[in-house]
Write a protein that holds these residues in place. Structure first.
Motif, PDB file in Angstrom:
ATOM      1  N   LEU A   1     -13.126   8.127  -5.936  1.00  0.00           N
ATOM      2  CA  LEU A   1     -12.283   7.604  -7.009  1.00  0.00           C
ATOM      3  C   LEU A   1     -13.030   7.530  -8.335  1.00  0.00           C
ATOM      4  O   LEU A   1     -12.506   7.902  -9.379  1.00  0.00           O
ATOM      5  N   ALA A   2     -14.264   7.048  -8.299  1.00  0.00           N
ATOM      6  CA  ALA A   2     -15.044   6.924  -9.529  1.00  0.00           C
ATOM      7  C   ALA A   2     -15.588   8.273 -10.006  1.00  0.00           C
ATOM      8  O   ALA A   2     -16.016   8.403 -11.152  1.00  0.00           O
ATOM      9  N   GLN A   3     -15.584   9.282  -9.095  1.00  0.00           N
ATOM     10  CA  GLN A   3     -16.007  10.647  -9.435  1.00  0.00           C
ATOM     11  C   GLN A   3     -17.509  10.776  -9.669  1.00  0.00           C
ATOM     12  O   GLN A   3     -17.968  11.614 -10.447  1.00  0.00           O
ATOM     13  N   TYR A   4     -18.284   9.926  -9.003  1.00  0.00           N
ATOM     14  CA  TYR A   4     -19.740  10.066  -9.067  1.00  0.00           C
ATOM     15  C   TYR A   4     -20.176  11.275  -8.243  1.00  0.00           C
ATOM     16  O   TYR A   4     -19.728  11.471  -7.120  1.00  0.00           O
ATOM     17  N   ASP A   5     -21.077  12.071  -8.782  1.00  0.00           N
ATOM     18  CA  ASP A   5     -21.738  13.126  -8.029  1.00  0.00           C
ATOM     19  C   ASP A   5     -23.177  12.677  -7.815  1.00  0.00           C
ATOM     20  O   ASP A   5     -23.981  12.654  -8.747  1.00  0.00           O
TER      21      ASP A   5
ATOM     22  N   GLN B   1     -22.895   4.299 -16.296  1.00  0.00           N
ATOM     23  CA  GLN B   1     -21.627   4.976 -16.547  1.00  0.00           C
ATOM     24  C   GLN B   1     -20.582   3.907 -16.903  1.00  0.00           C
ATOM     25  O   GLN B   1     -20.373   2.974 -16.139  1.00  0.00           O
ATOM     26  N   PRO B   2     -19.924   4.014 -18.050  1.00  0.00           N
ATOM     27  CA  PRO B   2     -18.982   2.975 -18.475  1.00  0.00           C
ATOM     28  C   PRO B   2     -17.920   2.642 -17.433  1.00  0.00           C
ATOM     29  O   PRO B   2     -17.537   1.479 -17.283  1.00  0.00           O
ATOM     30  N   ARG B   3     -17.454   3.632 -16.690  1.00  0.00           N
ATOM     31  CA  ARG B   3     -16.368   3.356 -15.747  1.00  0.00           C
ATOM     32  C   ARG B   3     -16.812   2.444 -14.599  1.00  0.00           C
ATOM     33  O   ARG B   3     -15.977   1.791 -13.968  1.00  0.00           O
ATOM     34  N   TYR B   4     -18.124   2.408 -14.307  1.00  0.00           N
ATOM     35  CA  TYR B   4     -18.615   1.557 -13.224  1.00  0.00           C
ATOM     36  C   TYR B   4     -18.255   0.097 -13.476  1.00  0.00           C
ATOM     37  O   TYR B   4     -17.656  -0.578 -12.626  1.00  0.00           O
TER      38      TYR B   4
ATOM     39  N   GLY C   1      -9.520  22.838  -8.270  1.00  0.00           N
ATOM     40  CA  GLY C   1     -10.617  21.893  -8.462  1.00  0.00           C
ATOM     41  C   GLY C   1     -11.547  22.261  -9.606  1.00  0.00           C
ATOM     42  O   GLY C   1     -11.937  23.428  -9.763  1.00  0.00           O
ATOM     43  N   LYS C   2     -11.926  21.257 -10.417  1.00  0.00           N
ATOM     44  CA  LYS C   2     -12.932  21.450 -11.462  1.00  0.00           C
ATOM     45  C   LYS C   2     -14.309  21.378 -10.833  1.00  0.00           C
ATOM     46  O   LYS C   2     -14.606  20.478 -10.054  1.00  0.00           O
ATOM     47  N   LYS C   3     -15.176  22.310 -11.166  1.00  0.00           N
ATOM     48  CA  LYS C   3     -16.506  22.354 -10.574  1.00  0.00           C
ATOM     49  C   LYS C   3     -17.442  21.353 -11.253  1.00  0.00           C
ATOM     50  O   LYS C   3     -17.547  21.323 -12.471  1.00  0.00           O
ATOM     51  N   SER C   4     -18.118  20.555 -10.456  1.00  0.00           N
ATOM     52  CA  SER C   4     -19.130  19.647 -10.985  1.00  0.00           C
ATOM     53  C   SER C   4     -20.249  20.443 -11.643  1.00  0.00           C
ATOM     54  O   SER C   4     -20.607  21.530 -11.174  1.00  0.00           O
ATOM     55  N   PRO C   5     -20.848  19.918 -12.717  1.00  0.00           N
ATOM     56  CA  PRO C   5     -21.976  20.644 -13.342  1.00  0.00           C
ATOM     57  C   PRO C   5     -23.183  20.761 -12.420  1.00  0.00           C
ATOM     58  O   PRO C   5     -24.085  21.552 -12.689  1.00  0.00           O
ATOM     59  N   GLY C   6     -23.200  20.002 -11.322  1.00  0.00           N
ATOM     60  CA  GLY C   6     -24.306  20.091 -10.374  1.00  0.00           C
ATOM     61  C   GLY C   6     -23.964  20.893  -9.135  1.00  0.00           C
ATOM     62  O   GLY C   6     -24.705  20.854  -8.145  1.00  0.00           O
ATOM     63  N   LEU C   7     -22.846  21.635  -9.180  1.00  0.00           N
ATOM     64  CA  LEU C   7     -22.399  22.387  -8.014  1.00  0.00           C
ATOM     65  C   LEU C   7     -23.482  23.349  -7.529  1.00  0.00           C
ATOM     66  O   LEU C   7     -24.037  24.121  -8.291  1.00  0.00           O
ATOM     67  N   GLY C   8     -23.775  23.307  -6.248  1.00  0.00           N
ATOM     68  CA  GLY C   8     -24.775  24.184  -5.649  1.00  0.00           C
ATOM     69  C   GLY C   8     -26.120  23.527  -5.434  1.00  0.00           C
ATOM     70  O   GLY C   8     -26.983  24.067  -4.744  1.00  0.00           O
ATOM     71  N   PHE C   9     -26.310  22.332  -6.017  1.00  0.00           N
ATOM     72  CA  PHE C   9     -27.602  21.646  -5.921  1.00  0.00           C
ATOM     73  C   PHE C   9     -27.533  20.486  -4.934  1.00  0.00           C
ATOM     74  O   PHE C   9     -26.569  19.729  -4.926  1.00  0.00           O
TER      75      PHE C   9
ATOM     76  N   ILE D   1     -24.543  12.067 -11.710  1.00  0.00           N
ATOM     77  CA  ILE D   1     -23.866  12.669 -12.844  1.00  0.00           C
ATOM     78  C   ILE D   1     -22.380  12.542 -12.502  1.00  0.00           C
ATOM     79  O   ILE D   1     -22.027  12.052 -11.434  1.00  0.00           O
ATOM     80  N   MET D   2     -21.501  12.978 -13.391  1.00  0.00           N
ATOM     81  CA  MET D   2     -20.072  12.836 -13.126  1.00  0.00           C
ATOM     82  C   MET D   2     -19.458  14.179 -12.739  1.00  0.00           C
ATOM     83  O   MET D   2     -19.642  15.180 -13.440  1.00  0.00           O
ATOM     84  N   LYS D   3     -18.729  14.186 -11.640  1.00  0.00           N
ATOM     85  CA  LYS D   3     -18.088  15.415 -11.170  1.00  0.00           C
ATOM     86  C   LYS D   3     -17.068  15.941 -12.171  1.00  0.00           C
ATOM     87  O   LYS D   3     -16.866  17.146 -12.287  1.00  0.00           O
ATOM     88  N   ASP D   4     -16.413  15.019 -12.881  1.00  0.00           N
ATOM     89  CA  ASP D   4     -15.370  15.430 -13.829  1.00  0.00           C
ATOM     90  C   ASP D   4     -15.893  15.544 -15.248  1.00  0.00           C
ATOM     91  O   ASP D   4     -15.124  15.650 -16.199  1.00  0.00           O
ATOM     92  N   GLY D   5     -17.227  15.554 -15.421  1.00  0.00           N
ATOM     93  CA  GLY D   5     -17.819  15.652 -16.743  1.00  0.00           C
ATOM     94  C   GLY D   5     -18.582  16.952 -16.944  1.00  0.00           C
ATOM     95  O   GLY D   5     -18.429  17.909 -16.187  1.00  0.00           O
TER      96      GLY D   5
END
Length: 516
Positions: A236-240, A266-269, A440-448, A251-255
């Motif tokens: 829900l919070a979209q934390y990666d 992270q402000p949403r926390y 799906g939007k790809k997280s900037p950390g996808l693959g790591f 980092i944020m999956k949706d960022g």
């Protein structure tokens, strides 16, 4: 962790956008396989010949997974054993553990080196930590020898994304790749009370809904939360977390930002904690949220809960309805964008314990769960004619006895694309899964995936601090302003700065290598 080469990353990114039915055959780096009764690699196709079976000694495979023990479990075991004996001369012992006791019991089993074979594991449930403890064996060679059905049917992105330092320690379930978060609720109650659930678009929008339920149905728990399943859950919070979600630094999956920081930065926390605390103080949330042993599924089954949080996918409400005897009474609402992260590839896996006496036979069982439709549907839905009847080849209808075997855990075992569909489910469910993944939007950390080995001492300490604070804070059971400073101080003492610095160092190296 060694960075992936550019070609490997390109393959991973491409396969995420393709259908889950894409066939892939990815051979892992060989690892020594320890097995007292290993059969020749040539005899380990999904349906082993009887000649090959006679070369194998009898072996019981113990499968440990989270879930409520079912009244007819022994009957289902017997039916599964008929299949397994014929194909690989094995039997199975199902060992479900209630969700509320899962962490404590499995940690004890691992610490005591109890003998068992298969362990459900996931990056959101301490997978990397258990790998660091040496609890799970590397599977690359075993998959290569005894998992042809796995590699033939599973999108290569799953195995690639689930690696830790180049090795697989779990076989991912063949299911959805994308993820979103939201709520599952009693649609029949909402209709009865005249609540317009289509107006709910954000977490804050839940306030009016819960207020109405509290006022008009005071005997119900308006919002059931628990440790791990709440508004601050990763889905829900979209934390990666860039791997294991028990290890701090996100980092944020949706960022788009790739700077690793503590989640409280992270402000949403803090926004989520304040909202949850408000809901708790107004009596919307179960008072025992921080300590309850119930899963969300079991809470719904009790019949006295209006809403739970959940990771969502097409038809999740129908799946839960069948598992909770609430067919036609549940609905779902997505509250987050759909995203894809490396953690989603390892969100449901079956690992092999280092205490297994026959890893080869154990891998054969996992392979059959990915390839054998009869075995897969037995563990998920029980026995035809007893727990369900067939409406058509792939559509089933629960019988009155279906309540005696309804684990609701199809997402844990092997290959969901082999699953039957209940008659109340969308017959286009699997096609919608494919569309779901494409959106799906790809997280900037996808693959790591973070390798915690360089900071394993700090990680162990930080995990313990998380156990002390997260449940109470995430469920609104304590005041954030009073608890957060103590949480931060203890995390500092545990070594969170070193963990985040190491996670950032590895991520930066991965990103730099991917650009070459």
């Amino acid at each position: 962790m060694k960075a992936l080469k550019k070609s490997t990353l390109a393959l991973l990114t491409l396969t995420f956008s393709l259908s889950l039915t894409l066939a892939g055959c990815s051979k892992s780096t060989p690892e020594p396989a320890a097995s007292a009764t290993a059969a020749p690699a040539t005899s380990t196709a999904p349906a082993a010949t009887k000649a090959a079976t006679t070369d194998l000694k009898p072996y019981e495979v113990k499968l440990v997974y989270p879930g409520t023990p079912q009244p007819d479990q022994a009957k289902v075991e017997d039916a599964m054993n008929k299949v397994l004996k014929e194909k690989i001369n094995a039997t199975i012992k199902l060992m479900p553990i209630d969700w509320g006791q899962w962490d404590n019991k499995t940690n004890l089993m691992i610490a005591s080196r109890e003998e068992f074979d298969i362990l459900f594991t996931a990056q959101w449930n301490g997978h990397a930590v258990n790998v660091g403890k040496g609890a799970l064996m590397p599977l690359n060679d075993l998959i290569g020898q005894y998992g042809k059905g796995i590699t033939d049917s599973l999108d290569p992105a799953f195995l690639q994304g689930a690696k830790i330092n180049g090795k697989n320690y779990g076989v991912p379930t063949n299911k959805e790749l994308a993820a979103s978060g939201g709520v599952v609720y009693r649609a029949d109650i909402a209709k009865e009370l005249g609540i317009d659930m289509t107006a709910v678009k954000t977490m804050a929008d839940l306030a009016n809904v819960l207020k109405t339920v509290k006022e008009k149905k005071p005997e119900m728990t308006a919002f059931f939360l628990r440790d791990g399943d709440n508004l601050n859950a990763h889905y829900l919070a979209q934390y990666d977390y860039l791997g294991d979600s028990t290890i701090p630094g996100v980092i944020m999956k949706d960022g788009t930002d790739t700077k690793v920081i503590p989640k409280w930065d992270q402000p949403r926390y803090k926004e989520i904690l304040k909202l949850t605390r408000d809901f708790m103080q107004k009596g919307y949330i179960n008072k025992d949220a921080a300590t309850t042993q119930l899963s969300g599924q079991d809470a719904l089954k009790s019949g006295n809960v209006f809403m739970i949080t959940s990771s969502l996918k097409p038809g999740k409400d129908s799946e839960l309805a069948n598992a909770t005897n609430l067919v036609g009474k549940l609905g779902q609402i997505e509250l987050t964008p759909r995203t894809i992260s490396t953690g989603d590839t390892a969100g449901s896996m079956l690992g092999i314990s280092v205490t297994s006496k026959d890893p080869a036979r154990t891998m054969m069982v996992i392979n059959l769960l990915h390839t054998d439709k009869q075995l897969n549907n037995l563990i998920n839905f029980g026995i035809e004619g007893t727990h369900y009847t067939k409406v058509s080849e792939n559509i089933i209808k629960a019988t009155d006895a279906g309540k005696n075997y309804a684990p609701g855990a199809a997402w844990q075992f092997g290959n969901q694309f082999l699953n039957y569909l209940y008659d109340n489910e969308d017959p286009q469910k699997w096609d919608k899964f494919k569309e779901f993944n494409k959106s799906g939007k790809k997280s900037p950390g996808l693959g790591f995936t973070f390798d915690s080995e360089p900071v394993k001492t700090q990680v162990a300490a930080a995990v313990n601090v998380g156990k002390e604070f997260d449940a109470a804070m995430d469920t609104g059971s304590v005041d954030m302003d009073a608890s957060l400073p103590k949480y931060q101080d203890k995390m500092k003492a545990a070594g969170i700065d070193k963990i985040i610095a190491e996670k950032q160092k590895q991520l930066d190296a991965f990103l730099a290598a991917s650009k070459k």
